[in-house]
Design an enzyme around this catalytic site. Structure first.
Site, short mmCIF file in Angstrom:
data_model
loop_
_atom_site.label_atom_id
_atom_site.label_comp_id
_atom_site.label_asym_id
_atom_site.label_seq_id
_atom_site.Cartn_x
_atom_site.Cartn_y
_atom_site.Cartn_z
N CYS A 31 43.89 43.65 34.90
CA CYS A 31 44.08 42.30 35.73
C CYS A 31 45.32 42.62 36.63
O CYS A 31 46.34 43.24 36.18
CB CYS A 31 44.37 41.39 34.40
N ASP A 41 43.33 33.26 45.36
CA ASP A 41 43.57 34.13 44.16
C ASP A 41 43.93 35.75 44.52
O ASP A 41 43.64 36.08 45.59
CB ASP A 41 42.35 34.00 43.26
N ASN A 42 44.49 36.27 43.73
CA ASN A 42 44.84 37.76 44.17
C ASN A 42 45.56 38.15 45.32
O ASN A 42 45.10 38.68 46.26
CB ASN A 42 43.65 38.63 44.05
#
Length: 909
Positions: free
Chosen positions: A158, A300-301
């Protein structure tokens, strides 16, 4: 952790169609990896039973290992294994203890083997025509299995691995991953390049550099955000078509079918990339002339610049700047031994000690060295090549390293005794290495400073020993030298200057020093600084406070006499404030202050007030609580009674009520029942008012939120609330609702919960009469017709009015309710509402954002035509009451005013 139960025998692998050109990794051997000992027992691929912690969630059917550390409460399921358990399984992490990142419920549900086989037969992955794809296809698992089968050992990580360390410096918008947000498994399936080539995409590399991307997404309506509620992302076409990158469509993990949490029946694996690019429950593959436009591809990310706040990111378009997207993993390493809390008995230990850990990098780059320092980086010990192990069959034929490495270095125990701490760093083939200090970013992604384990020397009853402390522990677990409350040694010796700065960060010491400087031209502050820099043992906070001019002191009994709106004193953190004039400017209205007038309001103030409110309060400080008065207690107040002579639970002080029932109404909404102190009591809350409920957020900080009960004072002995659990939804709502998760997910039944009230600006007096806040007082209105507009749990104050109308009959106003929700399953208390509608107490109207196919009511957001059909027309005795999400309420009010409703006839709970 306790040893997991012995693994059941692995299920027989089902027969599959013949596979062409199978290139399979050799199973790991005892020489190539560390196997769990018999005492540790290898965890199974599929845990045999569901975890009882999921019993009230939509994932109650999913089989999950109970040892996994939950990072976002019960739901959604975001977990990592305890680091020792992960490391004990070496280069083969079983699916049952592999980390999981779920944004919502598992969307592909099954009850048994027959369901599984049916899903495998019927599941289809859409492949639209265009951009090189010859024709539209719906690909089955059987279609994928016709292609050459490949297996690769791949580390999944992750992007938030080790994020909790960043959260200890400054809160990010992400939850608390520890150092075990990763897993090393063997993944089986086919190359995505073969899938695309079989459907017309050219295999000529000269055609791959025209800007095309391959997009993937999971099921639609899986998640609340985005145009279609799916989770999606993309990679450039060249990257997908180059088989050396091993981008795969997978249906196996460690030789068995995928588990529910890991994407059954089929998912994407992109070795060397962050986990957020590897779509689970794969539903569509498409070739496009641009990157994915999916909400989660952009929101996100990302690693944004250190100064960018969430508000800036949204307002200034930072999410959409391509330079900040994360694809490849960064370099990282961590120490697993010594473990957190490990004790090394110096009388019984050997002459040497083995320090162990892991390291990885992205993009297929090899970890070329790992180093350990025992002196804060002044010197480094190199881990020998023979003590660094990679997964079997590494590298690939293309020279790629898709896994981690595990390492061991032996150090003299005498050196460990002299060490201030133990830290590690890794280097990869591109000469990337880890920095000493972390660099904060708003999402807390790719955190990779040296992993530092702090050593403590202790003289215990049995002799001298060393204890070790990791930076943090995952999730809500307490402990770790980076946590504010930790008793720690930070590495280098703390200097007097460091101590001075730490003392000055305390708000009371800082304030006292400021007063001292103002009082004597800075002489006292200079004295504090001089003494502080001269002696490391000086208690600077005490010195700062001692330099402060003496203030008037009051006992709590004296403060208690000032308990009226026109004479309102409160105590906060030992200081006494005359808040009478503060009421006029208080951002949350006067009532949240007057309800604690004459008392110690510290908990209330800390729970609900902003930094701005704290700053404004300082202007009204008049003294401190005297030492004698600090422990004094006001006389216990007798239980008050209402106009009907009934004893009521709510009074001047907080009241503790016991949670006795938690009934799931939907996936994320619950009816909570609290027992009153006596069975003959009523709550004592006027219709239209609400209460403050107190609890703790995930970091243990006191919080309070306003709620309206679903029951009225006709009910004796208990009170019910309908509460929606707002679970984490990164990046928009990364930690979720602090109090709703406390009440719905974290506390067990029979926990005492604190309440205070009544408060609120609207009270229904019966027979159509309301008192509403107006200026500094109240205004009495008479209402014959009322429109009620509610969204989600904003229904509860409306339910109070409707319940009162059922009891009153024709004497109550004529109500019309427009209730908005996301899905039909989100409608709360529907049976109760429809019974009230049948009794003639309310005209009932629903609207849904995501309606089912046969939905007979309104669809979409509240708009002008909807209000025209559901709300009463403007009139002198017609009023509208609203409660729900602020954007919905603001929009509805604007549309009502445009229709002719006067602004002073529209009220919000």
């Amino acid at each position: 952790p306790a040893a997991p139960p012995p693994a059941p025998p692995p299920p027989a692998r089902r027969a599959a169609p013949p596979r062409a050109a199978r290139t399979m990794c050799v199973p790991p051997t005892s020489k190539s990896m560390k196997q769990p000992s018999k005492a540790e027992a290898r965890a199974p691929e599929e845990y045999p039973v569901p975890d009882p912690k999921d019993a009230t969630t939509p994932d109650k059917w999913v089989k999950r290992h109970p040892a996994l550390v939950r990072l976002t409460g019960k739901h959604p399921f975001n977990v990592e294994p305890p680091l020792p358990l992960l490391m004990a399984h070496g280069h083969s992490t079983p699916a049952s203890i592999h980390y999981v990142r779920n944004h919502g419920k598992v969307p592909v549900a099954y009850a048994g083997e027959s369901d599984i086989l049916k899903i495998e037969r019927e599941w289809r992955v859409a492949l639209p025509a265009g951009h090189g794809v010859a024709s539209t296809a719906a690909l089955s698992l059987a279609d994928f299995r016709k292609l050459p089968f490949v297996e690769r050992p791949v580390l999944l990580v992750c992007a938030g691995n080790r994020r909790k360390e960043q959260n200890m410096v400054k809160r990010t918008i992400g939850f608390n991953w520890g150092a075990a947000g990763l897993g090393m498994s063997t993944w089986g399936g086919c190359h995505l390049a073969d899938v695309l080539a079989a459907h017309g995409v050219s295999t000529d590399p000269a055609t791959w550099d025209d800007g095309r991307h391959v997009c993937f997404r999971g099921p639609v309506k899986e998640l609340p955000a985005g145009a279609d509620g799916s989770y999606g992302t993309s990679v450039p076409l060249r990257y997908a078509m180059d088989k050396s990158n091993d981008v795969m469509v997978c249906w196996e993990q460690n030789g068995q079918r995928l588990q529910a949490d890991h994407g059954f029946p089929v998912r994407i694996i992109i070795p060397g990339f962050i986990g957020g690019r590897m779509i689970k429950w794969l539903s569509e593959i498409s070739v496009s002339d641009a990157c994915s436009d999916n909400h989660y591809h952009f929101k996100d990310n990302r690693v944004l610049p250190v100064n960018v706040t969430p508000e800036q990111a949204e307002a200034e378009g930072w999410w959409f700047k391509p330079d900040y997207i994360i694809n490849e993993l960064g370099i990282n390493s961590a120490i697993s031994r010594p473990g957190h809390g490990e004790v090394l008995d110096l009388a019984r230990c050997g002459e040497t000690y083995d320090v162990k850990g892991y390291a990885y990098s992205g993009g297929g780059r090899k970890i070329i060295r790992v180093e350990v320092t025992l002196d804060g980086g002044q010197s480094w010990h190199l881990v020998e090549d023979g003590n660094v192990t990679h997964p079997p069959n590494t590298p690939t034929a293309a020279g790629k390293y898709w896994g981690w490495c595990m390492w061991t270095i032996t150090v003299p125990t005498a050196d460990l005794l002299k060490a201030e701490n133990v830290a590690c760093r890794a280097w990869d083939a591109a000469m990337n290495t880890q920095p000493k200090e972390l660099t904060w970013n708003v999402m807390g992604m790719l955190n990779n400073p040296w992993f530092t384990v702090v050593k403590h020397f202790e003289c215990a009853e049995g002799g001298a020993r060393l204890t070790f402390e990791h930076p943090t522990l995952a999730g809500q677990a307490t402990g770790g030298w980076m946590t504010p409350e930790a008793r720690r040694r930070s590495g280098a010796v703390r200097t007097a200057e460091t101590q001075y700065k730490e003392a000055m960060r305390d708000m009371h010491a800082a304030r006292a020093a400021a007063i001292a400087e103002e009082a004597d031209g800075g002489l006292a502050l200079s004295k504090i600084k001089t003494l502080g820099l001269a002696a490391s043992t000086t208690d600077l906070k005490s010195l700062a406070l001692a330099a402060t001019p003496q203030e008037p002191s009051y006992t709590l009994a004296e403060v208690a006499k000032h308990d009226r709106p026109d004479d309102c004193w409160i105590v906060v953190k030992g200081a006494v404030y005359d808040a009478t004039k503060y009421l006029e400017s208080h951002p949350g209205g006067a009532q949240s202050i007057t309800m604690v007038a004459g008392t110690d309001a510290t908990e209330d103030f800390e729970a609900i007030h902003s930094k701005k409110a704290w700053a404004e309060l300082e202007a009204w400080r008049i003294g401190v609580v005297s030492a004698a008065g600090a422990t004094a207690r006001a006389e216990e107040e007798a239980a008050p009674t209402d106009a009907q002579g009934r004893r009521v639970a709510l009074g001047k002080s907080k009241v503790k009520l016991k949670l006795v029932l938690r009934d799931a109404l939907s996936d994320d909404s619950f009816r909570l029942r609290f027992a009153l102190p006596a069975p003959d009591m009523v709550l004592g809350l006027p219709v239209g008012k609400h209460v403050l409920i107190y609890g703790k957020d995930g970091d243990g900080k006191m919080v309070a939120r306003a709620y309206t009960p679903a029951t009225a004072d006709e009910v004796r002995g208990h009170v019910d609330f309908v509460i929606k659990a707002y679970r984490p939804l990164p990046p928009r709502f990364p930690t979720g609702g602090a109090l709703s998760q406390y009440l719905c997910d974290r506390i067990p039944l029979y926990t005492d919960v604190e309440f205070r009230g009544p408060l609120g600006e609207i009270e229904y007096l019966r027979k159509g009469r309301f008192d509403v806040a107006h200026g500094g007082g109240t205004r009495r209105i008479t209402c014959k017709r009322a429109g009620l507009i509610a969204g989600g749990t904003g229904l509860t104050p409306m339910l109070q009015l409707i319940t009162a109308a059922v009891a009153e009959g024709k004497r109550a106003p004529r109500y019309s309710l427009l209730l908005g929700n996301r899905t039909e399953g989100d409608i709360l208390c529907r049976e109760q509402l429809e019974d009230a509608a049948a009794a003639g107490a309310v005209d009932l109207h629903y609207t849904l954002d995501q309606p089912p196919a046969d939905w007979p009511h309104f669809t979409g957001f509240v708009d002008a035509p909807m209000l025209e059909k559901t709300m009463p027309p403007p009139g002198p005795e017609t009023y509208v009451f609203c409660c729900g999400p602020p954007p919905m309420v603001k929009s509805a009010i604007a549309k009502l005013e445009a229709r002719g409703h006067a602004a002073d006839q529209i009220f919000c709970f």
